[in-house]
Structures are given as structure tokens and as C-alpha cells.
Design a protein around this motif. Structure first.
Motif, PDB file in Angstrom:
ATOM      1  N   ARG A 123       9.882 -32.543 -11.538  1.00  0.00           N
ATOM      2  CA  ARG A 123      10.739 -31.795 -10.623  1.00  0.00           C
ATOM      3  C   ARG A 123      11.586 -32.757  -9.772  1.00  0.00           C
ATOM      4  NH1 ARG A 123       7.123 -29.794  -7.487  1.00  0.00           N
ATOM      5  NH2 ARG A 123       6.471 -28.206  -8.980  1.00  0.00           N
ATOM      6  N   HIS A 124      10.966 -33.865  -9.358  1.00  0.00           N
ATOM      7  CA  HIS A 124      11.652 -34.844  -8.511  1.00  0.00           C
ATOM      8  C   HIS A 124      12.884 -35.429  -9.210  1.00  0.00           C
ATOM      9  CE1 HIS A 124      12.066 -38.145  -5.581  1.00  0.00           C
ATOM     10  NE2 HIS A 124      12.174 -38.960  -6.614  1.00  0.00           N
ATOM     11  N   PHE A 125      12.733 -35.780 -10.492  1.00  0.00           N
ATOM     12  CA  PHE A 125      13.835 -36.425 -11.212  1.00  0.00           C
ATOM     13  C   PHE A 125      14.768 -35.415 -11.895  1.00  0.00           C
ATOM     14  CE2 PHE A 125      10.833 -40.026 -10.961  1.00  0.00           C
ATOM     15  CZ  PHE A 125      11.688 -40.952 -10.373  1.00  0.00           C
ATOM     16  N   GLY A 126      14.269 -34.227 -12.175  1.00  0.00           N
ATOM     17  CA  GLY A 126      15.133 -33.182 -12.684  1.00  0.00           C
ATOM     18  C   GLY A 126      15.625 -33.357 -14.102  1.00  0.00           C
ATOM     19  N   GLY A 127      14.925 -34.171 -14.894  1.00  0.00           N
ATOM     20  CA  GLY A 127      15.333 -34.357 -16.288  1.00  0.00           C
ATOM     21  C   GLY A 127      14.209 -34.013 -17.233  1.00  0.00           C
ATOM     22  N   ALA A 128      13.873 -34.964 -18.085  1.00  0.00           N
ATOM     23  CA  ALA A 128      12.836 -34.733 -19.087  1.00  0.00           C
ATOM     24  C   ALA A 128      11.474 -34.500 -18.453  1.00  0.00           C
ATOM     25  CB  ALA A 128      12.757 -35.933 -20.033  1.00  0.00           C
ATOM     26  N   ARG A 188       6.554 -30.376 -30.144  1.00  0.00           N
ATOM     27  CA  ARG A 188       7.593 -31.271 -30.668  1.00  0.00           C
ATOM     28  C   ARG A 188       7.303 -32.687 -30.185  1.00  0.00           C
ATOM     29  NH1 ARG A 188      13.077 -29.674 -27.429  1.00  0.00           N
ATOM     30  NH2 ARG A 188      13.804 -31.614 -28.379  1.00  0.00           N
ATOM     31  N   LEU A 189       7.928 -33.650 -30.835  1.00  0.00           N
ATOM     32  CA  LEU A 189       7.727 -35.053 -30.458  1.00  0.00           C
ATOM     33  C   LEU A 189       8.485 -35.378 -29.170  1.00  0.00           C
ATOM     34  CD1 LEU A 189       8.157 -36.620 -34.009  1.00  0.00           C
ATOM     35  CD2 LEU A 189       6.038 -36.610 -32.662  1.00  0.00           C
ATOM     36  N   PRO A 190       8.021 -36.388 -28.442  1.00  0.00           N
ATOM     37  CA  PRO A 190       8.761 -36.813 -27.251  1.00  0.00           C
ATOM     38  C   PRO A 190      10.038 -37.534 -27.647  1.00  0.00           C
ATOM     39  CG  PRO A 190       6.983 -38.351 -27.690  1.00  0.00           C
ATOM     40  CD  PRO A 190       6.838 -37.242 -28.690  1.00  0.00           C
ATOM     41  N   SER A 191      10.960 -37.632 -26.700  1.00  0.00           N
ATOM     42  CA  SER A 191      12.195 -38.378 -26.965  1.00  0.00           C
ATOM     43  C   SER A 191      11.982 -39.879 -26.840  1.00  0.00           C
ATOM     44  CB  SER A 191      13.297 -37.935 -25.999  1.00  0.00           C
ATOM     45  OG  SER A 191      13.636 -36.588 -26.226  1.00  0.00           O
ATOM     46  N   ALA A 206       6.334 -49.921 -16.662  1.00  0.00           N
ATOM     47  CA  ALA A 206       6.804 -48.860 -17.561  1.00  0.00           C
ATOM     48  C   ALA A 206       7.324 -47.677 -16.768  1.00  0.00           C
ATOM     49  CB  ALA A 206       5.671 -48.431 -18.492  1.00  0.00           C
ATOM     50  N   PHE A 207       6.667 -47.370 -15.644  1.00  0.00           N
ATOM     51  CA  PHE A 207       7.115 -46.269 -14.789  1.00  0.00           C
ATOM     52  C   PHE A 207       8.533 -46.523 -14.272  1.00  0.00           C
ATOM     53  CE2 PHE A 207       2.710 -45.301 -15.034  1.00  0.00           C
ATOM     54  CZ  PHE A 207       2.506 -44.018 -14.546  1.00  0.00           C
ATOM     55  N   VAL A 208       8.835 -47.768 -13.928  1.00  0.00           N
ATOM     56  CA  VAL A 208      10.161 -48.105 -13.409  1.00  0.00           C
ATOM     57  C   VAL A 208      11.250 -47.650 -14.376  1.00  0.00           C
ATOM     58  CG1 VAL A 208      11.744 -50.008 -12.861  1.00  0.00           C
ATOM     59  CG2 VAL A 208       9.402 -50.052 -11.985  1.00  0.00           C
ATOM     60  N   GLN A 209      11.128 -48.060 -15.625  1.00  0.00           N
ATOM     61  CA  GLN A 209      12.180 -47.744 -16.594  1.00  0.00           C
ATOM     62  C   GLN A 209      12.213 -46.257 -16.924  1.00  0.00           C
ATOM     63  OE1 GLN A 209      14.186 -50.182 -17.198  1.00  0.00           O
ATOM     64  NE2 GLN A 209      15.588 -49.017 -18.517  1.00  0.00           N
ATOM     65  N   ALA A 210      11.033 -45.636 -16.994  1.00  0.00           N
ATOM     66  CA  ALA A 210      10.977 -44.197 -17.258  1.00  0.00           C
ATOM     67  C   ALA A 210      11.652 -43.420 -16.134  1.00  0.00           C
ATOM     68  CB  ALA A 210       9.529 -43.752 -17.423  1.00  0.00           C
ATOM     69  N   PHE A 211      11.422 -43.838 -14.891  1.00  0.00           N
ATOM     70  CA  PHE A 211      12.028 -43.151 -13.754  1.00  0.00           C
ATOM     71  C   PHE A 211      13.549 -43.311 -13.758  1.00  0.00           C
ATOM     72  CE2 PHE A 211       7.995 -43.507 -10.867  1.00  0.00           C
ATOM     73  CZ  PHE A 211       7.351 -42.603 -11.698  1.00  0.00           C
ATOM     74  N   LEU A 251      17.960 -37.291 -19.454  1.00  0.00           N
ATOM     75  CA  LEU A 251      17.515 -36.447 -20.558  1.00  0.00           C
ATOM     76  C   LEU A 251      17.456 -34.987 -20.122  1.00  0.00           C
ATOM     77  CD1 LEU A 251      14.647 -38.735 -21.899  1.00  0.00           C
ATOM     78  CD2 LEU A 251      16.976 -38.550 -22.790  1.00  0.00           C
ATOM     79  N   SER A 252      17.439 -34.093 -21.095  1.00  0.00           N
ATOM     80  CA  SER A 252      17.453 -32.663 -20.781  1.00  0.00           C
ATOM     81  C   SER A 252      16.045 -32.161 -20.469  1.00  0.00           C
ATOM     82  CB  SER A 252      18.023 -31.879 -21.959  1.00  0.00           C
ATOM     83  OG  SER A 252      17.071 -31.813 -23.017  1.00  0.00           O
TER      84      SER A 252
END
Length: 408
Positions: free
Chosen positions: A65-70, A221-224, A354-359, A365-366
Motif C-alpha cells: 500500500r505504501h509504494f502503490g505498485g506491485a 501466476r509467476l512474480p515479475s 535486496a529490500f532497497v532495490q525492490a522498494f 510495476l502494476s
């Protein structure tokens, strides 16, 4: 994989002659185990009863919810016994040690999680155990040293060189050369001479097997994308292996330290400071100067400051199958703080890379897409480093009081 552990131009087994027979025995034992239809089920059963497998796949509703994407999911390797993915590899190697009839194990460790896991495995199987750890890492990971010693291991603080992980590895190899008939070296990451990169990846692949099944169960479904921190490469290879043949982007995140232009980092695959060389028994990218001398590395995370990287990951970079990024110390502390506050999870400093880049990338992403972050370890081992980074006054006062008590 090519002959004798080569991944195109990377890998191999550059060994002193005295160790060739020992490696031949290890490779033969590993091959026999892989070809034994009862071995993997026995391994998986051991991990289920001893180490909380399968580890959960946690949906992060608040972060999403915070990032609003994937949709953001975390693979919870921090819930393994001993607090990290390291247990997967050491318990598997413990089964091989038992097959070889050896009675002593040695290991190197940086962050200390592999050392604790190896000491735990040794206690479980009844092996004598010696752990080599750089003096710098002993100082910043004192809680792990305490537990290794309680588990019955002898911990040697290595004072040579830069006194971190690469120096601990060198010392462990010296021990092995002197005691190879009775001793197995439980190498902790997907590096070193063949068959270690393949063998460690094999045992860590349990992460990816589980994660793929779990995400299909909940999402259909698979993750992006999959994100994993990269030191030597064991947790990254563990989760990436489960999705290697799928249309899923794999992202490895290295230690950017004080910045890639600072000279104070540990990025081998996305910096200009690394080049291909041969050291510690294999060929890969190393942080080295023009004369082949290894450079000093830096990371806020003790487990990511290794001077080399898995030859498998080096090959996957060259072929473009895995994309690499780097996270700075400052970004890591910020991401760690956000994960703690939003989800109540406490990633290890290594995992927080890893969290840094994911964030950074989740918002692009949708909402129909999902990503998985491999939380390779828990952060309680990092209490000293994290408290310093947060500049916590209550922690400082506690340390001062404790020091005064000891010196009273």
C-alpha cells in the motif's frame, strides 16, 4: 555447466596437488548423493523437522500500500533455525560428511550466521568443529561468536590481511591441507573450487523450489521480479534457481558501501573496480588492482564484504540472465527502518540490500504484478551495527553502563 565446474569462462578448481584427492572424494560423494533417489527426500525431511521448512512466503500488505505498485512478498529465510538461509547448506553438507565418514568440520564466516549454522550442524551430528572468522568481524558480530562457542566450536580470530571474510577463507584452507583425512571444509557460499558452487546452489535451491510453489498457490501466476542480496551468492542462487527457466526477472543487489565511486564498497558485478582473476581456487570477478592484488572492501553488512563472487552469478551477469544493482549503507539503513516500521519484520543488514532495490522498483510495476524479496536472514545479529547507525541514545547508555559494570 561445462566440464569440471566451469560456467563458460568462470569457475574451475585451481587446487594445490595435495588437495586434489580430497576434492575428488567430495565430488564423488556429492554425485552419488544427487543420484540417490532417497537423498533429497531425506534432506528435505531433515530440514522440515529441524529447521522450519518450508519457510513462509509473507505478503507485505502495508509496504504494498505504501509504494502503490506491485504486490510485495518476502521469502522468510530468517525463520530458519539459526536465523538465516545458511542452515540449508550446512545441514546438507553434514549429510555428505557423514557419508564420507569424517568426524571434524571447519568453516569460514563473515557475518557469523554460517559459523553459527555450521556449529549447530556439528552439534547435531556429533562432529568436532573449528570456525575461522576475521578479527574485524569477530568484533562486530560478537553475539554470533558467543553462540558458536556455546555450541562447542573453537573460534579462531584471523589477524592476517584485512581481517575479514577472504582472510578467514585463506586460514580455513590452510587448516584443511593439514587435516584433510579427518576434516571437511563446509564452505558457506556458492564460491570456491568446484564442486562447491554447484553443491551449495543444490542445497540452497530448496528456497526457490518452495517460493515458486508458494507464489503460484497464492497468486496463480509467476512474480515479475525476484530480489536477493549478493555477497558470495548462496541465497541469491538458492531463490534464483527456482525461477531460472521462467520469464521472471532476477535481480541481485550488491554492497554499494559508501558509493561505487568512493572506493569503499564490495560491488564486483556492477562497479568498475572489479576484474576477472583466479584466487581461492576458482575464476571469477574479484575486486583487485592491476597487479592482481586484492583490494579492501567495505559494507555495513559483514556478510557482503567478500572480495569475489559466485562464478555462476558471474556467468549469469555475462549472459544477461541476472541484472545487478548496488545499495549504499545509507539506503540499507533506511530500507531496514521502513521494513521494521511497516511490517514488523527485521531483515539482516545483508538482506536489507535486496529490500532497497525492490522498494525503488515496486512503484513502477502494476498492482496486478508481484515481486519476491528473499529475506535471507534476521537482523538481531546486527544489533550493535544497527543501533550505531540509528544513533540510538538508549542503546549507547546501555553499552556504557555494561562497560562500567565489567570494569568496576
Amino acid at each position: 555447466m561445462h566440464n569440471r565446474g566451469y560456467y563458460h569462462q568462470f569457475g574451475g578448481a585451481f587446487l594445490p596437488e595435495i588437495l586434489v584427492a580430497t576434492f575428488d572424494q567430495l565430488e564423488q560423494t556429492f554425485r552419488e548423493a544427487k543420484n540417490d533417489p532417497a537423498f533429497w527426500p531425506a534432506y528435505a525431511s531433515l530440514m522440515a523437522s529441524y529447521s522450519c521448512r518450508p519457510t513462509p512466503l509473507t505478503y507485505c500488505e502495508n509496504l504494498t500500500r505504501h509504494f502503490g505498485g506491485a504486490k510485495i512478498y518476502i521469502k522468510r529465510e530468517d525463520l530458519n533455525h539459526t536465523g538465516a538461509h545458511k542452515a540449508n547448506n550446512v545441514m546438507g553438507q553434514g549429510l555428505l560428511v557423514r557419508r564420507m565418514g569424517k568426524r571434524r568440520v571447519i568453516a569460514e564466516t563473515g557475518a557469523g550466521q554460517h559459523g553459527v549454522a555450521t556449529a549447530t550442524m556439528a552439534a547435531r551430528f556429533g562432529f568436532a568443529c573449528t570456525i575461522y572468522m576475521g578479527e574485524v568481524d569477530v568484533a562486530r558480530q560478537r553475539p554470533n561468536v558467543f553462540w558458536m562457542e556455546r555450541l562447542g566450536a573453537t573460534v579462531h580470530a584471523v589477524t592476517d590481511g584485512t581481517r575479514i571474510l577472504k582472510d578467514a577463507i585463506n586460514e580455513a584452507f590452510r587448516d584443511w591441507v593439514s587435516n584433510m583425512d579427518t576434516t571437511h571444509y563446509v564452505l558457506g557460499t556458492a564460491c570456491g573450487p568446484h564442486p562447491f558452487p554447484e553443491m551449495v546452489t543444490y542445497f540452497q535451491s530448496i528456497i526457490g523450489k518452495e517460493a515458486r510453489r508458494q507464489i503460484l498457490d497464492v497468486e496463480g501466476r509467476l512474480p515479475s521480479r525476484i530480489y536477493a542480496c549478493v555477497g558470495g551468492g548462496s541465497n541469491a542462487m538458492g531463490i534464483f534457481t527456482g525461477f531460472m527457466d521462467d520469464p521472471v526477472e532476477l535481480v541481485g543487489v550488491e554492497a554499494g558501501g559508501l558509493g561505487l565511486d568512493s572506493g569503499r564498497h564490495a560491488s564486483r558485478l556492477c562497479s568498475r573496480d572489479a576484474s576477472i582473476g583466479v584466487a581461492q581456487g576458482y575464476r571469477t570477478y574479484f575486486l583487485q588492482n592491476a597487479d592482481g592484488q586484492m583490494q579492501e572492501t567495505h559494507s555495513i553488512a559483514a556478510g557482503l564484504d567478500y572480495v569475489g563472487v559466485s562464478p555462476i552469478l558471474a556467468d549469469l551477469k555475462e549472459t544477461g540472465r541476472v541484472r545487478f544493482a548496488a545499495a549504499t549503507d545509507r539506503e540499507v539503513v533506511e530500507a531496514l527502518s521502513l521494513a521494521i516500521r511497516k511490517e514488523g519484520v527485521i531483515p539482516a543488514l545483508e538482506s536489507a540490500h535486496a529490500f532497497v532495490q525492490a522498494f525503488k522498483e515496486a512503484p513502477e510495476l502494476s498492482p496486478e504484478e508481484s515481486i519476491i524479496i528473499n529475506q535471507s536472514g534476521r537482523g538481531d545479529k546486527d544489533i550493535f551495527t544497527v543501533a550505531d547507525a540509528f544513533d540510538d541514545p538508549g542503546w549507547k547508555a546501555f553499552i556504557i553502563r555494561k562497560a562500567e559494570q565489567y570494569h568496576a
